[in-house]
Motif scaffolding. Structure first.
Motif, short mmCIF file in Angstrom:
data_model
loop_
_atom_site.label_atom_id
_atom_site.label_comp_id
_atom_site.label_asym_id
_atom_site.label_seq_id
_atom_site.Cartn_x
_atom_site.Cartn_y
_atom_site.Cartn_z
N PHE A 325 -2.04 -8.72 -5.72
CA PHE A 325 -2.04 -9.96 -6.50
C PHE A 325 -2.60 -11.15 -5.73
N LYS A 326 -3.09 -12.10 -6.51
CA LYS A 326 -3.87 -13.20 -5.97
C LYS A 326 -3.01 -14.29 -5.34
N ASP A 327 -1.96 -14.73 -6.01
CA ASP A 327 -1.19 -15.88 -5.53
C ASP A 327 -0.13 -15.49 -4.51
N ILE A 328 -0.57 -14.75 -3.49
CA ILE A 328 0.31 -14.40 -2.38
C ILE A 328 -0.41 -14.68 -1.07
N ASP A 329 0.34 -14.75 0.00
CA ASP A 329 -0.22 -15.04 1.31
C ASP A 329 -1.24 -13.98 1.72
N LYS A 330 -2.27 -14.38 2.46
CA LYS A 330 -3.32 -13.45 2.90
C LYS A 330 -2.73 -12.32 3.74
N LYS A 331 -1.73 -12.65 4.56
CA LYS A 331 -1.11 -11.60 5.37
C LYS A 331 -0.43 -10.56 4.49
N LYS A 332 0.15 -11.01 3.39
CA LYS A 332 0.76 -10.07 2.46
C LYS A 332 -0.31 -9.21 1.78
N GLN A 333 -1.44 -9.81 1.44
CA GLN A 333 -2.52 -9.04 0.84
C GLN A 333 -2.99 -7.95 1.79
N GLU A 334 -3.12 -8.30 3.07
CA GLU A 334 -3.56 -7.32 4.07
C GLU A 334 -2.53 -6.21 4.24
N ALA A 335 -1.25 -6.59 4.26
CA ALA A 335 -0.18 -5.60 4.37
C ALA A 335 -0.14 -4.71 3.13
N ALA A 336 -0.35 -5.32 1.97
CA ALA A 336 -0.36 -4.57 0.71
C ALA A 336 -1.48 -3.53 0.72
N TRP A 337 -2.63 -3.92 1.23
CA TRP A 337 -3.75 -2.97 1.30
C TRP A 337 -3.40 -1.80 2.22
N LYS A 338 -2.75 -2.08 3.33
CA LYS A 338 -2.34 -1.01 4.24
C LYS A 338 -1.39 -0.05 3.52
N PHE A 339 -0.51 -0.60 2.70
CA PHE A 339 0.44 0.22 1.94
C PHE A 339 -0.30 1.06 0.90
N VAL A 340 -1.24 0.46 0.18
CA VAL A 340 -2.01 1.18 -0.82
C VAL A 340 -2.78 2.32 -0.17
N LYS A 341 -3.38 2.03 0.97
CA LYS A 341 -4.15 3.05 1.67
C LYS A 341 -3.25 4.22 2.10
N PHE A 342 -2.06 3.88 2.58
CA PHE A 342 -1.07 4.90 2.98
C PHE A 342 -0.68 5.77 1.79
N MET A 343 -0.36 5.15 0.67
CA MET A 343 0.16 5.87 -0.49
C MET A 343 -0.88 6.80 -1.12
N THR A 344 -2.15 6.57 -0.84
CA THR A 344 -3.22 7.39 -1.41
C THR A 344 -3.94 8.20 -0.33
N GLU A 345 -3.36 8.28 0.86
CA GLU A 345 -3.93 9.07 1.95
C GLU A 345 -4.02 10.53 1.54
N THR A 346 -4.99 11.25 2.05
CA THR A 346 -5.33 12.59 1.59
C THR A 346 -4.14 13.54 1.55
N GLU A 347 -3.45 13.70 2.67
CA GLU A 347 -2.34 14.65 2.71
C GLU A 347 -1.20 14.21 1.80
N LEU A 348 -0.96 12.92 1.76
CA LEU A 348 0.12 12.40 0.91
C LEU A 348 -0.24 12.56 -0.56
N ALA A 349 -1.53 12.33 -0.89
CA ALA A 349 -1.98 12.53 -2.27
C ALA A 349 -1.80 13.97 -2.71
N ALA A 350 -2.05 14.89 -1.80
CA ALA A 350 -1.86 16.31 -2.12
C ALA A 350 -0.40 16.61 -2.40
N GLN A 351 0.50 16.13 -1.53
CA GLN A 351 1.91 16.42 -1.71
C GLN A 351 2.47 15.72 -2.95
#
Length: 441
Positions: A325-351
């Protein structure tokens, strides 16, 4: 990138780093391994994470366990999962948060919310984050059919997560009892009508197709199988009242009213899988997101197949994507992206796919050893993935709520017998055109 490997047993998600997993993943390389603990001296960030559940099974515990494991591996980022009900409930709560300047930091919402969120100026494009992961190379691992609801105007606004197509589930035991080949599902509309007729007996329906909340989605199956999708790629136009769509809706209506092979009226979304598991219907249209639920609870042999075709095979995609989301701190956006990347990581996506039945959103997930082993033991897990070659974007437009209602209500009127298909789709077209008029000036 060394890959994070996970194993979910029951409701517990155990995550460990194994360098050997690099041999089974096609993730692009990066400076740090996936899931590596972050610098413990970094500034603490807390993320609010909205997520829905739209299918049966214990997915709430699964998602919350995944979020907990992310926090363990990233001790400076605490993810606070908030279960927000259905997709519709989640959209309402998210919209209220945006309007009150208190949006979630990251959320899983239907992929179809793209234009509505853009109209609210609620979300950020993810292209800068994606560029750091390898740009097109990173995105190319996601299935194009899922990305079609993630992008517009040359930008990417969401990442696929719990994604699906509609598939045909069928009871092999009832097939055998009716003299049908239990290893062969109906391949065409004519075959489906014929099979359903033979299966409708002794208080059992041949087929059930859910309506509530998803009439438009089921209508898309008949539209795609008979020609084209219901909307333009830019979300500004719909094509509801075509002769092909009238024919498709007539066929759907006739299955109940004329052919008497499925219940008349409006069938509840949640009732259909329950009826299937209880042996009250021999076949059902439903999301592949229910696959693990059916696998766990069916007391009979069942099969999964592509939806039957008319001119061609076809199914809309479905399910939810991650939005930041847009109206949040940049650090939160960066952390959110790290979380999104984790949740869709290859091995995790398979499981995730194994544990839920949703389609793994990355091609590389199907090259992992765990997915290869699972698919060898349970080939039905590959049906929805294979059907993606015939899949298309789920109905998504500007003013999406009104456009969907413009189609849902007339479809229900047809199925309850108060309108004819041609009249219903003409009304749907007129109402949708009015809703989209401001975006076509």
């Amino acid at each position: 990138m060394r890959s994070l490997t996970t194993k979910m047993i029951g409701l517990t998600l155990c995550v460990s780093m194994l360098a050997a997993c690099a041999k089974t993943t096609t993730e692009p390389s990066a400076a740090a391994p996936a899931g590596a603990p972050t610098d413990t001296k970094a500034e603490k960030v807390e993320l609010s994470f909205y997520y829905p559940i739209a299918v049966g099974g214990p997915l709430t515990a699964t998602i919350e366990s995944m979020a907990q494991e992310f926090t363990k591996l990233n001790p400076n980022i605490t993810v606070k999962p908030v279960y927000t009900g259905s997709y519709a409930d989640t959209a309402v709560k998210t919209q209220a948060g945006v309007q009150s300047k208190n949006p979630p930091d990251v959320a899983v919402l239907q992929s179809t919310e793209l234009f509505s969120l853009l109209d609210m100026n609620a979300i950020v494009p993810l292209d800068d984050f994606i560029a750091k992961e390898g740009g097109d190379k990173y995105l190319s691992d996601f299935y194009p059919a899922f990305m079609s609801n993630s992008q517009t105007g040359g930008k990417t606004y969401s990442i696929p997560f719990q994604r699906s197509t509609i598939v045909l589930y069928y009871n092999k035991d009832l097939f055998k009892a009716a003299g049908l080949d239990p290893e062969k599902a109906p391949q065409t509309w004519d075959e489906m009508k014929d099979y359903a007729s033979k299966l409708t007996k002794n208080g059992v329906w041949g087929l059930e197709i859910p309506v509530t909340g998803y009439a438009y989605w089921m209508m898309q199956t008949f539209a795609l199988q008979n020609g084209k999708n219901l909307m333009s790629e830019d979300g500004k136009k719909v094509m509801f009242n075509t002769p092909e769509n009238v024919q498709g809706l007539q066929y759907w209506s006739d299955l109940a009213k004329k052919d008497k092979v499925m219940p008349e009226g409006v069938t509840e979304w949640g009732t259909v899988p329950s009826d299937f598991l209880e042996g009250k219907t021999a076949m059902m249209y439903h999301t592949t997101g229910n696959l693990s639920n059916v696998k766990k609870n069916a007391k009979f042999n069942f099969g999964v197949s592509f939806l039957p075709k008319n001119k061609n095979f076809g199914s809309p995609t479905g399910g939810g994507n991650f939005y930041i989301f847009k109206d949040i701190d940049k650090k939160k956006q960066e952390a959110a992206w790290k979380f999104v990347k984790f949740m869709t990581e290859t091995e995790l996506a398979a499981q995730w796919s194994i544990d839920t039945g949703y389609v793994a959103v990355k091609k590389s997930a199907y090259d992992t050893e765990r997915m290869k082993k699972y698919a060898a033991e349970f080939p039905a897990a590959l049906i929805a993935r294979d059907q993606l070659q015939y899949a298309a974007a789920e109905l998504s437009t500007h003013n999406n709520g009104k456009v969907m209602k413009a189609l849902n209500d007339p479809i229900q009127a047809v199925l309850t017998g108060s309108m004819a298909p041609a009249e219903a789709l003409q009304k749907a077209q007129e109402e949708a055109d009015k809703a989209l008029a401001p975006f076509n000036k």
